[in-house]
Structures are given as structure tokens and as C-alpha cells.
Design an enzyme around this catalytic site. Structure first.
Site, PDB file in Angstrom:
ATOM      1  N   THR A  96      15.812  -1.759   9.850  1.00 55.37           N
ATOM      2  CA  THR A  96      16.442  -3.055   9.619  1.00 55.37           C
ATOM      3  C   THR A  96      15.889  -3.693   8.345  1.00 55.37           C
ATOM      4  OG1 THR A  96      14.787  -4.414  10.691  1.00 55.37           O
ATOM      5  CG2 THR A  96      16.407  -3.366  12.125  1.00 55.37           C
ATOM      6  N   HIS A 133      14.453  -6.366   8.192  1.00 54.04           N
ATOM      7  CA  HIS A 133      13.287  -7.166   8.580  1.00 54.04           C
ATOM      8  C   HIS A 133      12.093  -6.874   7.665  1.00 54.04           C
ATOM      9  CE1 HIS A 133      11.667  -9.173  12.471  1.00 54.04           C
ATOM     10  NE2 HIS A 133      10.986  -9.568  11.434  1.00 54.04           N
ATOM     11  N   ARG A 151      -3.820   5.038   4.773  1.00 49.09           N
ATOM     12  CA  ARG A 151      -4.318   4.027   3.820  1.00 49.09           C
ATOM     13  C   ARG A 151      -5.397   3.150   4.424  1.00 49.09           C
ATOM     14  NH1 ARG A 151       1.520   3.192   0.798  1.00 49.09           N
ATOM     15  NH2 ARG A 151       1.676   5.427   0.431  1.00 49.09           N
TER      16      ARG A 151
END
Ligand code: INI
Length: 176
Positions: free
Chosen positions: A85, A87, A126
Site C-alpha cells: 500500500t 502507507h 541493517r
């Protein structure tokens, strides 16, 4: 890191805002960050950690910390992972804009330790202290910025203000 640089961070007061969303990643970022601050000489009683629901909520708490005059630097930690999405794009854009705005509005270094990745695996890598160690890097950036700001503000200082030689990021490879 040299003894001189270790002593340089003693007495620094650091606020950390850490998102709970994607906790398996942000927990690692937070641990690496506080571990690195400790190695650099920042006392535990000078570190305050505030947890927020997600990255979107980081800027408000970062601004409250930065305006309080109780912190030399504020570190923002989060992990926004792309889904299917839009988002992701909205959150990334708001959190990055908001964090940058807080620093400019308050003159307090506010460090962007928010991962923005396509996959959970990238984010985990990360955050891993043995790989990219972005939490540790955020701590080092905070210390460097406190030193830089103090030197820039000091009267009569014209020399190189970068104390970064002992505070290099874990991996120079490009990663968010
Ligand atoms: N918050 C994150 O920190 N990371 C995400 O990946 C994420 N996604 O994907 O939705 C996320 N959403 C929550 C958001 O930050 C707010 O907490 C929520 O919208 C309430 O304001």
C-alpha cells in the site's frame, strides 16, 4: 576509538525516541544505539528512552525532547518496511520531514535512525550490529553532531570542526 573521544562524550545527555512497530528490528536498533553510547562514555542516567507506537509518532516526541533543554541530542529510531500500500510512502515522507524540521526549529541535533526498506530481511540486516549496525551509527552521529555544534558555536574557532575520524559508520555501503 581513542580515549580522548571516549571522554568527549562523558556528560552528554541524549534522548532516544524508538518506534515499537517492527519491534524485532527497532529493538536491535535501540540496543546497539545504547551500547554504543555507553562505549562512547555517555552515562546511563543521561539517556532517556521514549517508546512510541510507530515511526509516524516519532517527530512529536522528538520535538518535545529537543525543546526541553534537557538533551544535547535526540536520536530517532524506527523501521518502515514497504508493503503493498502507499502507507509506506506517506509514513516515510512524514517522519523524515518531521525529524528534519525538529532539528532546524530547535537547533538541537536530531538524528535520523529510521530504516526504510523493501523487506524485513533488509531491515534486520541493517539493524544487525555485526552488519550495517545503523543503531550504533545513529549513536556515533549524535555524538559527532554535539561536538560539531559546540565547536561551531564557540567563539574564535576557525579550524576543521569534524571530529569524525574515530566515529565512522560501520559500513560505508549505501543503505537506508
Ligand atoms: N509504522 C512503522 O514504524 N513502520 C511501518 O512499517 C509501519 N507500517 O508499515 O504501517 C508503521 N505504521 C504505523 C504508523 O507509524 C503509526 O503508528 C500509525 O499509523 C498510527 O498513527
Amino acid at each position: 576509538m581513542t580515549q580522548k573521544k571516549l571522554r568527549a562524550a562523558a556528560g552528554f545527555r541524549v534522548g532516544i525516541v524508538a518506534a515499537r512497530f517492527n519491534q524485532q528490528v527497532t529493538g536491535k536498533l535501540l540496543r546497539a544505539c545504547t551500547d554504543t553510547l555507553a562505549v562512547c562514555g555517555v552515562a546511563a542516567h543521561n539517556i532517556q528512552v521514549a517508546r512510541v507506537p510507530g515511526a509516524f509518532e516519532i517527530p512529536l516526541v522528538a520535538r518535545t525532547m529537543a525543546r526541553s533543554n534537557r538533551f544535547d541530542a535526540v536520536i530517532c529510531l524506527g523501521a518502515v518496511i514497504r508493503g503493498d500500500t502507499p502507507h509506506f510512502d506517506y509514513i516515510c515522507s512524514e517522519v523524515s520531514r518531521g525529524i528534519g524540521q525538529v532539528a532546524l526549529d530547535t537547533d538541537v541535533p536530531v538524528i535520523f535512525g529510521v530504516l526504510t526498506t523493501d523487506t524485513v530481511a533488509q531491515a534486520v540486516e541493517r539493524a544487525d550490529p555485526k552488519k550495517f549496525n545503523r543503531g550504533g551509527d545513529a549513536a556515533k552521529s549524535a555524538i559527532e553532531m554535539v561536538l560539531v555544534m559546540r565547536q561551531v558555536k564557540a567563539v574564535g574557532k576557525t579550524s576543521d570542526v569534524s571530529p569524525s575520524s574515530g566515529l565512522r559508520p560501520t559500513a560505508q555501503r549505501r543503505a537506508n
